[in-house]
Design a protein around this motif. Structure first.
Motif, PDB file in Angstrom:
ATOM      1  N   ARG A   1     -16.435 -22.389 -14.763  1.00 52.30           N
ATOM      2  CA  ARG A   1     -15.137 -23.024 -14.980  1.00 52.30           C
ATOM      3  C   ARG A   1     -14.034 -22.407 -14.126  1.00 52.30           C
ATOM      4  O   ARG A   1     -12.941 -22.964 -14.032  1.00 52.30           O
ATOM      5  CB  ARG A   1     -14.763 -22.944 -16.464  1.00 52.30           C
ATOM      6  CG  ARG A   1     -15.713 -23.734 -17.370  1.00 52.30           C
ATOM      7  CD  ARG A   1     -15.029 -24.167 -18.644  1.00 52.30           C
ATOM      8  NE  ARG A   1     -14.700 -23.067 -19.513  1.00 52.30           N
ATOM      9  CZ  ARG A   1     -15.383 -22.736 -20.617  1.00 52.30           C
ATOM     10  NH1 ARG A   1     -16.447 -23.428 -20.949  1.00 52.30           N
ATOM     11  NH2 ARG A   1     -15.007 -21.732 -21.382  1.00 52.30           N
ATOM     12  N   VAL A   2     -14.316 -21.234 -13.527  1.00 54.58           N
ATOM     13  CA  VAL A   2     -13.293 -20.587 -12.678  1.00 54.58           C
ATOM     14  C   VAL A   2     -13.814 -20.415 -11.256  1.00 54.58           C
ATOM     15  O   VAL A   2     -13.410 -19.496 -10.539  1.00 54.58           O
ATOM     16  CB  VAL A   2     -12.876 -19.222 -13.271  1.00 54.58           C
ATOM     17  CG1 VAL A   2     -12.144 -19.402 -14.575  1.00 54.58           C
ATOM     18  CG2 VAL A   2     -14.079 -18.304 -13.453  1.00 54.58           C
TER      19      VAL A   2
ATOM     20  N   GLU B   1      -8.083 -22.998 -19.167  1.00 56.88           N
ATOM     21  CA  GLU B   1      -8.237 -22.611 -17.765  1.00 56.88           C
ATOM     22  C   GLU B   1      -7.316 -21.452 -17.408  1.00 56.88           C
ATOM     23  O   GLU B   1      -7.718 -20.508 -16.709  1.00 56.88           O
ATOM     24  CB  GLU B   1      -7.937 -23.816 -16.863  1.00 56.88           C
ATOM     25  CG  GLU B   1      -8.107 -23.517 -15.388  1.00 56.88           C
ATOM     26  CD  GLU B   1      -7.806 -24.725 -14.524  1.00 56.88           C
ATOM     27  OE1 GLU B   1      -7.799 -24.572 -13.286  1.00 56.88           O
ATOM     28  OE2 GLU B   1      -7.570 -25.813 -15.075  1.00 56.88           O
TER      29      GLU B   1
END
Length: 832
Positions: free
Chosen positions: A365-366, A325
């Protein structure tokens, strides 16, 4: 054989007597009957002298041996029961342990212990349990421990190259751990007898690790060196994009960091330098590759993969997600919009679903899916607008829009899809379903794109369907042809100009039916039913068209039955249509009403014909009109020759051909029976065509097209006033039957213009009716509310412009349907 070791009370967690052998040996004999030599056995108490130990051993052996041959329970008699409680000072043992502790924590000299491990273990038991000197031993241990860790801290504070220092540090940690592990085994009695009975004290391992952590990890210089070594390793791997030769140091380091409770600080620092490294790299590359965003995207994907693999190789599993991440957010930060805007379109055009799918996963994912969806929507809007506004390719508009939508749907299905959690099968890849957000964005993009050129997309969709229905399915199956039609209708959903589509479709349908150009009446009926049920109830008017055609067929059969077989009237076929069911107006039929008074003074409505028919043709029409009025006296027939057709026999110099032409073309061609050459002015005068443009287009189709049955003098594509036309006796064609296309069979630009003008007129009336209806129900309304209510009332037919609504309101005020409030100018009242 019972073991005496199990009869003794010893520390349960001790490893000191793991090598203890049985104190009594069985007597073994050789094959020749001689006794085997006795084995030595360990002494049970180091406080006993050799004589007493010998006597105890002999007694124990004798007693046990004498009972070997007895059956039943084994009775163990121990002589000298006070042996273990014999008082001793323990000074000798204490001194031994002190020397051993110093050797244990000596990191420089590889000295061996002054006694065996067993002797050290026994000495510790004597000092703690017998001599009761556990406190002193504990203090000595702490003192030597402090001296040891202090020296280790000084050694680790020396300057060395980062990776060399890291190797030395890891080796130091491993040496210290090994020493402590040995200490806990040798000094088990100190831990589990003395410390266990003193709640204020900590076990050996705890005080050792605490001392190590305080001296080592509490040392700023060591921490800086550790951070420098970590940064050097990470930067080396990231710069070279290959594993460091000494990468194996990192997992070993992490093991000790976890053991000493320092991993969280290490992880935080590693995350921080990772973020800083990739943020800097992202800023630099985004500037260098400003014109090549796809290269930037591929680089970022590679970086994310590398960092993930590195994390799996050296970090605990719990850190993988955090590092991934961190890496992704550092690389994407501030770049998502630029990257998505610049790459989505090229990837879609190239059909690179893999890259788009990767982008969807990474952006998700972001928290970047909104940005990706916005870029997808923006690209689709610009693509639709480009197609819609390309006036030079209007004929290909629908095909291009269908291809564009197919590409977008394929992208959503293959790239912008989520795993369906309800259908996950762990034995195979999870099934995916398209992301609804992107589906909505696609629909919105087409709707917005169609607004770039109001009315035209709806018109072209109707023309596309007209072409498809004329052509028919060909070699395609019914299902495939139905799919083609449905795809076009899906485009119709995006148009807000529903009335435009409906008007053009009805007109095209009427021409197909009247000219017999439809490939399949079954598909025509199916399409009308589908559009009525799923799209617009007003498509029900098409049903009346088929009813009129059926009645016309019955009329003609009855009309022909009343004639002789050789009567020319049998070649006439007339279709009687209800004006309300067919989308034609008086001006569409090129007729103008002319009022005149008869001898009785009554006003009769007659239509001046749009073309002058030859007498024999007009006679046949008059005969049918007489027949029809005989059946329906109250009805009035208005002839529309614009959609009429005829079949002529033309005699050329080489052969006789059968020409299938329009009624306008028929009238023009028949003139050449009287003269082989006629000027434009004479043709116009003899045909009396009221529409000059229609006459010119008719002559173009006969003299300027592919099948030139007339010659134009001088040659050219346009028909001018001074042109002369001559019958082309030399015309040849391999086919006996020739169809000459006419503009009547298609929607001409002029007709499109007239149709759109008529639609605008209908819209004004529709808006007027809606505004009056709304005001009648509310009596008084502010303009903004009236505007919103009007848009909502007509939205199923078209989306009116705000300026047009304002004009219609003003018009209704002028015609006194509405009244403007005298105080508030934006308030209107209904005038009853």
């Amino acid at each position: 054989m019972a073991s005496i070791s199990i009869l003794l009370t010893l520390p349960k967690s001790s490893k000191g007597l793991t090598e203890l052998k049985d104190t009594v040996s069985e007597r073994h004999t050789n094959d020749n009957g001689s006794a085997s030599p006795r084995r030595k056995v360990p002494r049970l108490d180091t406080d006993s002298d050799s004589a007493s130990a010998s006597r105890s051993q002999i007694a124990a052996t004798a007693n046990l041996s004498s009972g070997l041959n007895k059956s039943g329970p084994l009775t163990l008699h121990i002589t000298g029961g006070d042996l273990f409680n014999k008082h001793t000072s323990g000074d000798k043992e204490f001194s031994l342990l002190h020397r051993c502790i110093r050797v244990l924590f000596d990191s420089e000299q590889n000295q061996s212990f002054p006694a065996t491990n067993q002797a050290i273990y026994n000495a510790c038991r004597t000092v703690v349990n017998v001599a009761k000197k556990g406190e002193g031993l504990y203090d000595v241990f702490q003192m030597e421990l402090e001296r040891c860790v202090g020296k280790l801290a000084r050694d680790c504070s020396q300057d060395k190259p980062p990776m060399e220092w890291m190797s030395y540090f890891v080796t130091t940690c491993e040496w210290f751990q090994a020493r402590i592990n040995l200490a806990t085994s040798l000094f088990t009695y100190l831990d589990q007898e003395y410390v266990a009975n003193n709640s204020a004290l900590e076990p050996i391992r705890i005080i050792a690790y605490a001392a190590f952590e305080a001296s080592i990890f509490g040392n700023t210089r060591i921490i800086l060196s550790l951070q420098e070594g970590l940064e050097a390793w990470a930067e080396s791997e990231r710069n070279t994009r290959t594993p460091h030769p000494n990468r194996d140091i990192i997992p070993r380091l992490i093991y000790h960091l976890i053991a000493h409770g320092q991993y969280d600080k290490f992880e935080q620092h590693y995350v921080r330098i990772t973020q800083e490294y990739y943020t800097t790299e992202s800023e630099r590359l985004s500037q260098e590759q400003q014109k090549d965003p796809q290269a930037f995207f591929q680089h970022v994907c590679g970086r994310i993969t590398e960092e993930g693999e590195r994390s799996k190789d050296v970090l605990p599993a719990g850190s993988w997600g955090l590092l991934r991440e961190t890496t992704e957010r550092a690389l994407w930060k501030g770049r998502l919009e630029w990257l998505a805007t610049e790459t989505v379109g090229p990837y879609m055009v190239a059909g690179d679903m893999e890259s788009l799918g990767t982008m969807y996963d990474l952006f998700g994912r972001v928290d970047g899916l909104k940005v990706l969806c916005a870029a997808f929507r923006k690209y689709m809007i610009s693509s639709v607008v480009e197609v819609v506004k390309d006036t030079e390719k209007d004929d290909d508009m629908v095909d291009r829009l269908l291809n564009l939508r197919k590409m977008a749907n394929n992208t959503i299905e293959k790239a912008f899809s989520k795993p369906s959690m309800s259908t996950i099968d762990f034995t195979s890849s999870p099934r995916k379903h398209p992301d609804q957000t992107f589906i909505y964005a696609l629909a919105d993009a087409f709707t917005m794109g169609f607004k770039a050129r109001r009315n035209k997309p709806a018109e072209m969709i109707a023309k596309y369907l007209d072409k498809a229905m004329r052509k028919g399915q060909g070699e395609s199956s019914d299902a495939d042809f139905d799919t083609i039609l449905n795809n076009a209708l899906e485009l119709y959903r995006f148009s807000e100009d529903k009335d435009v589509f409906r008007t053009f479709y009805h007109r095209s349908l009427a021409k197909r039916l009247l000219l017999g150009k439809s490939a399949s009446n079954d598909f025509e009926i199916s399409m009308l039913k589908k559009m009525k049920e799923k799209y617009d109830p007003e498509f029900g008017m098409g049903e009346d068209m088929f009813k009129d055609l059926a009645l016309s067929k019955e009329n003609m059969e009855d009309y022909h039955m009343k004639m002789d077989d050789d009567n020319p009237g049998r070649k006439l076929y007339v279709m009687v249509l209800q004006r309300s069911a067919w989308p034609f107006r008086g001006n569409d039929m090129e007729a103008e009403k002319e009022d005149s008074a008869n001898k009785d003074g009554k006003i009769l409505g007659e239509y001046r014909k749009d073309i002058f028919l030859p007498p024999d043709m007009q006679e046949q029409l008059n005969g049918f009109e007489k027949y029809y009025k005989g059946k329906h006296a109250s009805r009035k027939l208005d002839w529309n020759h614009g959609l009429g057709t005829a079949t002529l026999k033309a005699r050329f110099s080489t052969s006789v051909k059968e020409l299938s032409v329009s009624l306008y073309q028929t009238v023009v061609l028949l003139l050449f029976n009287e003269s082989p050459e006629i000027s434009f002015h004479d043709i116009k005068a003899q045909t009396m065509m009221s529409n000059d443009g229609e006459l010119r287009r008719t002559l173009q189709s006969l003299a300027c097209g592919k099948k030139k049955v007339l010659k134009k003098i001088p040659p050219g594509r346009d028909v001018n006033d001074d042109d002369v036309f001559r019958f082309n006796a030399d015309f040849t064609d391999p086919r006996p039957k020739i169809h000459i296309n006419s503009i009547q069979a298609k929607v001409s630009p002029e007709e499109s213009k007239k149709t759109n003008a008529a639609i605008e007129g209908d819209r004004k009336m529709y808006l007027d009716a809606a505004i009056v209806r709304i005001m009648k129900a509310n009596k008084t309304m502010m303009y903004e509310k009236l505007k919103t209510a009007t848009i909502d009332a007509v939205k199923n037919h078209f989306r009116p412009e705000v300026e047009v609504i304002k004009q219609r309101v003003d018009s209704l005020v002028e015609t006194e349907y509405l009244e403007r409030d005298k105080v508030e100018r934006n308030k209107f009242h209904y005038v009853a």
